[in-house]
Structures are given as structure tokens and as C-alpha cells.
Design a protein around this motif. Sequence first.
Motif, PDB file in Angstrom:
ATOM      1  N   ARG A 194       0.766  -1.245   0.000  1.00 20.72           N
ATOM      2  CA  ARG A 194       0.000   0.000   0.000  1.00 20.72           C
ATOM      3  C   ARG A 194       0.799   1.299   0.000  1.00 20.72           C
ATOM      4  O   ARG A 194       0.362   2.275  -0.627  1.00 20.72           O
ATOM      5  CB  ARG A 194      -0.962   0.008   1.190  1.00 20.72           C
ATOM      6  CG  ARG A 194      -2.253  -0.709   0.889  1.00 20.72           C
ATOM      7  CD  ARG A 194      -3.097  -0.789   2.150  1.00 20.72           C
ATOM      8  NE  ARG A 194      -4.475  -1.158   1.852  1.00 20.72           N
ATOM      9  CZ  ARG A 194      -5.366  -1.502   2.785  1.00 20.72           C
ATOM     10  NH1 ARG A 194      -5.013  -1.524   4.055  1.00 20.72           N
ATOM     11  NH2 ARG A 194      -6.591  -1.809   2.445  1.00 20.72           N
ATOM     12  N   THR A 197       1.585   1.809  -3.922  1.00 15.84           N
ATOM     13  CA  THR A 197       0.745   1.446  -5.075  1.00 15.84           C
ATOM     14  C   THR A 197       0.220   2.663  -5.836  1.00 15.84           C
ATOM     15  O   THR A 197       0.034   2.593  -7.045  1.00 15.84           O
ATOM     16  CB  THR A 197      -0.438   0.555  -4.659  1.00 15.84           C
ATOM     17  OG1 THR A 197      -1.175   1.209  -3.612  1.00 15.84           O
ATOM     18  CG2 THR A 197       0.040  -0.796  -4.188  1.00 15.84           C
ATOM     19  N   GLN A 198      -0.009   3.777  -5.137  1.00 15.43           N
ATOM     20  CA  GLN A 198      -0.484   4.968  -5.851  1.00 15.43           C
ATOM     21  C   GLN A 198       0.605   5.488  -6.779  1.00 15.43           C
ATOM     22  O   GLN A 198       0.354   5.726  -7.958  1.00 15.43           O
ATOM     23  CB  GLN A 198      -0.932   6.050  -4.855  1.00 15.43           C
ATOM     24  CG  GLN A 198      -1.452   7.323  -5.516  1.00 15.43           C
ATOM     25  CD  GLN A 198      -2.758   7.126  -6.266  1.00 15.43           C
ATOM     26  OE1 GLN A 198      -3.697   6.537  -5.759  1.00 15.43           O
ATOM     27  NE2 GLN A 198      -2.823   7.602  -7.515  1.00 15.43           N
ATOM     28  N   GLU A 199       1.812   5.658  -6.265  1.00 17.80           N
ATOM     29  CA  GLU A 199       2.884   6.208  -7.105  1.00 17.80           C
ATOM     30  C   GLU A 199       3.319   5.220  -8.187  1.00 17.80           C
ATOM     31  O   GLU A 199       3.680   5.629  -9.290  1.00 17.80           O
ATOM     32  CB  GLU A 199       4.086   6.642  -6.243  1.00 17.80           C
ATOM     33  CG  GLU A 199       4.845   5.512  -5.572  1.00 17.80           C
ATOM     34  CD  GLU A 199       5.697   5.981  -4.370  1.00 17.80           C
ATOM     35  OE1 GLU A 199       5.111   6.413  -3.367  1.00 17.80           O
ATOM     36  OE2 GLU A 199       6.930   5.886  -4.453  1.00 17.80           O
ATOM     37  N   GLY A 202      -0.854   3.999  -9.797  1.00 15.37           N
ATOM     38  CA  GLY A 202      -2.082   4.802  -9.767  1.00 15.37           C
ATOM     39  C   GLY A 202      -3.222   4.096  -9.056  1.00 15.37           C
ATOM     40  O   GLY A 202      -4.392   4.403  -9.303  1.00 15.37           O
ATOM     41  N   ILE A 203      -2.906   3.141  -8.192  1.00 16.75           N
ATOM     42  CA  ILE A 203      -3.935   2.412  -7.446  1.00 16.75           C
ATOM     43  C   ILE A 203      -3.870   2.837  -5.977  1.00 16.75           C
ATOM     44  O   ILE A 203      -2.844   2.640  -5.318  1.00 16.75           O
ATOM     45  CB  ILE A 203      -3.725   0.876  -7.581  1.00 16.75           C
ATOM     46  CG1 ILE A 203      -3.933   0.452  -9.046  1.00 16.75           C
ATOM     47  CG2 ILE A 203      -4.663   0.113  -6.645  1.00 16.75           C
ATOM     48  CD1 ILE A 203      -3.721  -1.027  -9.311  1.00 16.75           C
ATOM     49  N   PRO A 204      -4.964   3.425  -5.456  1.00 20.64           N
ATOM     50  CA  PRO A 204      -4.932   3.914  -4.069  1.00 20.64           C
ATOM     51  C   PRO A 204      -4.981   2.754  -3.067  1.00 20.64           C
ATOM     52  O   PRO A 204      -5.428   1.653  -3.407  1.00 20.64           O
ATOM     53  CB  PRO A 204      -6.196   4.774  -3.980  1.00 20.64           C
ATOM     54  CG  PRO A 204      -7.127   4.203  -4.989  1.00 20.64           C
ATOM     55  CD  PRO A 204      -6.257   3.663  -6.105  1.00 20.64           C
TER      56      PRO A 204
ATOM     57  N   GLU B  60      -7.106  12.760  -2.245  1.00 18.65           N
ATOM     58  CA  GLU B  60      -6.985  11.322  -1.980  1.00 18.65           C
ATOM     59  C   GLU B  60      -6.996  10.998  -0.489  1.00 18.65           C
ATOM     60  O   GLU B  60      -7.283   9.871  -0.104  1.00 18.65           O
ATOM     61  CB  GLU B  60      -5.721  10.747  -2.646  1.00 18.65           C
ATOM     62  CG  GLU B  60      -4.407  11.276  -2.109  1.00 18.65           C
ATOM     63  CD  GLU B  60      -3.931  12.544  -2.797  1.00 18.65           C
ATOM     64  OE1 GLU B  60      -4.748  13.219  -3.476  1.00 18.65           O
ATOM     65  OE2 GLU B  60      -2.738  12.874  -2.642  1.00 18.65           O
TER      66      GLU B  60
END
Lengths: 330, 330
Positions: A194, A197-199, A202-204, B60
Amino acid sequence: MKRTFPNSYVLGFALVFLAAATAQASDPLPSWNDGKTKQAIIGFVEDVTQEGGPHYVPPEARIATFDNDGTLWVEYPMYTQVLFAFERVKELAPQHPEWKTKQPFKALLAGDMKTVGASGMKGLMEIVLATHSGMTATEFAQEAGDWLRDTQHPKFKRPYVEAIYQPQLELLDYLRANGFKTFIVSGGGIAFMRPVTQEAYGIPPEQVVGSSVVSEFKIKNGKPVLVRMPKIDFINDKAGKPVGIYEHIGRRPILAFGNSDSDMQMIEYTLGGEGRRLGLFVHHTDAEREFAYDRKSHVGTLDKALDQAAANGWIIVDMKKDWKAVFPAR
Amino acid sequence: MKRTFPNSYVLGFALVFLAAATAQASDPLPSWNDGKTKQAIIGFVEDVTQEGGPHYVPPEARIATFDNDGTLWVEYPMYTQVLFAFERVKELAPQHPEWKTKQPFKALLAGDMKTVGASGMKGLMEIVLATHSGMTATEFAQEAGDWLRDTQHPKFKRPYVEAIYQPQLELLDYLRANGFKTFIVSGGGIAFMRPVTQEAYGIPPEQVVGSSVVSEFKIKNGKPVLVRMPKIDFINDKAGKPVGIYEHIGRRPILAFGNSDSDMQMIEYTLGGEGRRLGLFVHHTDAEREFAYDRKSHVGTLDKALDQAAANGWIIVDMKKDWKAVFPAR
């Protein structure tokens, strides 16, 4: 007049550049080679998004789930999270004098990987729990995120957080541009993935499903925190993947992407619903640009799925043939 | 000339209507009476969304969590899910001849609620597990959704799925319009709520966190399904709420809304982070339009939270004073 030539040269370059940019804009998956696999993906997305068409799926039901190790990021020669756990043991050793005499910690600290390996899944779990518990949720997120950003993959000389597959990044973007909600459904630790994953994708964090340890709500130094306990809560692998999907997402995906036999149940579950569905496996066939491994591999074993793919309509993505590029340009 | 009067009457009506519509458009929370509570909510949202301001929170991280029973839908005189379980026992009785002699089923079937009550939490759990397991995930979703749409609340003469609070619907919309992601975090069953949360609140199933039973992946009649087992997996209540939030969302909310002492830990956890935060409780004070209950109630007990609210900066929402309307117009 002398300037005419250079100017037309500049103009020509600009036109070529523009043409290339336009070609790329019209191809949502530029790092995928043309062929059956790419056609199958694009055909699927066009089918389920065509309003009024026979295969139309409303946006809220466009759920896509991706395994992580070997599907979105490199898992070879060893799962990233295991390497992280091994390094943490070395870092934490001064605080754990008992490890000097306790296996598999003693062997790991001595670099005796044969003995570590002989300790099997039980030994590995001891190492993982010892390095993944005892701290707060926030502290662990910091440790994992820092490590993934700062540690380089030995073959690719890039941080683990960037040892990720360019064609999959394009696919994730393409799906989201078509109204899909993209999730990770991994056997790896939910809290390990986690922080990045956003960077990376692109999955929060709230769209990441994974294995977990038990955590407890406590007041620590007057602050309300979650403390990670040395006890497995859930293993989100194999038949656990559909369970994790039910628990976290609450709907059946219409697209699932894996790379090993551990993803078979997720893909069976995905294809078991009504209407148009797509199930895919990455086959690691590229020893030069990445790695080549499948049936006999100690990580990411792809064996039964290879045998059953054709009969089940599963798509086997051949990394060497289907991927024009493997990693993002740096 | 005779037509002048009626025409100006129509015009006047149109202008009044337009003015009302404009006033409503400028007020994001029309069913909330003006006052401290409404000001606190709007002030908070303005603070965290003001780019460059001292309290700015990027979109976000704008996570808002809402309890369900007594916070978004009616929980009085008995939790909706318990009523569902009781009715299912009656419907399933013909398939369970053993219930004729087995408590608490025998008492429930005989309408002897005193004996059912005396069976306590253990008896209630037996009833819940017997009615919430044994079927597939899809079958249970159908049963729960149908029941919530078809069964009327005795006092409000509207289906349970519509016995929901209009001011909260406006608040959810207002938060989402300001970039928040809205979640339910309830002690109720995750699978019981999910079939209706989108239509009731605009909250998709993947943004619902709740209590759960163990489920197993199986092939049933050749189809891959999830089967619900008669075993509790997780109780998402009290200190379990921050744990559920960590597991499902993976970030600390910045706004949390509850209505009972069971929500205290969720709100403590929410307010325990850095920066601007908001924690609220619905206080059921409106015996006429809804119900009045708090410290001594058998459902939704609000006691310690009332005592500790002022010291902790928790906002107590007074249903009678703060809410202009309680239910959506039908």
C-alpha cells in the motif's frame, strides 16, 4: 537563404514527432506488440464499454483485479517482500540478541541461506512475522515504503518500486480511461504494498487486497494507533483470492490478470460470472530483458495454468513476444 | 386585459420558485437547520479543501467514514439485520425440523421474545449464523436486498432501504462534491448492507466495511462460487472499527460520524491523526419524527460518548434541533 534548410529540418522533425505522438495517442497500449493478445484485450474493452451492445457492462461493474508479484512488479529471483524481511532481520538484529542462537534467524544472520531455505514455510513465516509486527501501522508503512524506494533490484539497477512492467501500467491506464476500477489482489502483504501502489500504479491503498497480520487498536503514548501483531490474519492466495475479493470488493471482477498457479482460483472466479469476461496470465519467457521461468520455478510457479489455459479460454501473455518494452523508461 | 392578472400570478409564482431553488442551490445542506453544528461541518469542509490554506488536505486523503445503524438508517426499536434474521428463521423453519425443539429457535418460532432475549448474545449469534450462512454470496445478496426493499418499518410505513436520514444523504453528497471518498464502517454485516448501499447512499459495495462470516471458494454445480460458512470472521465494532478501517481502507479518515458508544474508537482514531479532523455523533432526540433514546437504550447506546464529547471536541448532533427533515420525501 541559408536558414531555409535548417528551418525545414526543424519543421520536418516536428512533423515526424507529431506523427509519432498521434500514432501513440491512437494506440492505448504502445508497449504491447500487435497480435492476438493485444487484440483480445482491446476487443474485450470495446465490447464491455459499447453502450447498447450485447456485451455492455455498466461502469460500476467494471472491476479489474491484478496480482502483484510477477504480474505488476518483478518477483524473481525472490519475492520482494521476502528480501525486505531478510534485510530487516539484519537491521533489527542488535535489538534481538536471542536471534544469535535461534533458527532460522541465526542462519540468516550468518548468510547461511541453505539452512534458511531448509526451515521451509514455517521458518519463512517466523521471519516475516518477526519483521512485520510489533510496530504501528504508520511506522510499518514508512519502513516498507522507504525500503521499496531505496533498494535496487540487482539485475535491473533500479529501485524495486520502479521494477514494474510498462505494458501493465499502460493497461491499467487504459482500463481506468474506460471506466474500470483497478484493484491489486495479491498473496503479498497488503500493508507492504500500500505505501507505494499509488505512485507505482495509480492504485490507491483502499483498492489493494492482500495478506494481513492481526492488528489491534491501542492508545500508545496518549495517541490512538493500530499495532501490528505477530499473528497471521488472512492469506490472500490461491482459493483465498476470491475470498479476499468478496470481502474487500464485494463484486465479481470482469477482468483478472495473474502470472502463476496461485492466480487460478481468482481467474476461475472471475470467468464464472455472466457475460463477457477476460482472464490472463503473464508467462515469463524473456531471460534477456527480464527472466524466463515457469513450471519448475521456486517463485511464481506457472504449471497447471499453462496446461489448462486453452481449455478454459485463459490468455497466456508471452512476455518476450507480446511486450515491446518491459520496464518504464527512466 | 383580463389575462394580465393570472399571467403576473404565474410569473410571480415562477419567481418565488426560482428564488427557493437558488437558495437551495447555495445551501449544500438544506435539511440541516442553521446553527453551530451545520457551521462546524461546512467550516471543516471549506478548511480542508482550501488550496494553499493551513488546513488543506489533498483529495486522496479526504476519507470520511459513517456508521450505518442509527447514523445513516433507522436502528430502533431493533437493528434491521436482527429483524431480517428473525423473519428468515420463520421462512426457513420448514427446512429445519430440529428448530421445533432447539432454543432459541423454538422460542422465536413461538413468538416468545422474552426467551429469545434471555438467550443473550450467544442465542442471537446462533440465529444470525443460521440465517446468514449455507448459501452462496450471490444468493445471500439477493435475499438481503429483496428483504430491505420489500419490508416496511412499522412506524414510518416505508421500506427499510428508505428509512434513511435525508440530512445524511445531503452530507454524503456534499462531501463527495468536495472530493471526499465516503465509506460505511458498521458493526452490521458487510454482506447485508452491500446490496443496497449504492441505491440508498451512493456508496458502492467496495466502500462498505462491516462484520463478516468466513467464506470459502467452492465449485458448486460446476460453477465457481463463494459459500458463506456458519462462523464469524470479524466483528467490525468498537475497537474493531479502526482495525476494519486499516484493513479495508488503509488510511486514517479525516471525518467520522457515528451515533453510539460503539463508534467512540473509530472517532478517537480519526481525530488522532495530524491536521484538521471532524468527529460527530447523531443524538436521537426526536420522539415525534423518529425516536428518542440514548444512555439506557438496548440499541445504539449513547452514554460515555455524551459524557466525553465536550472534552474531546466531538460534535453531538441533536436530531430534533439540527435536522429540518428526517426522512427523504417519498
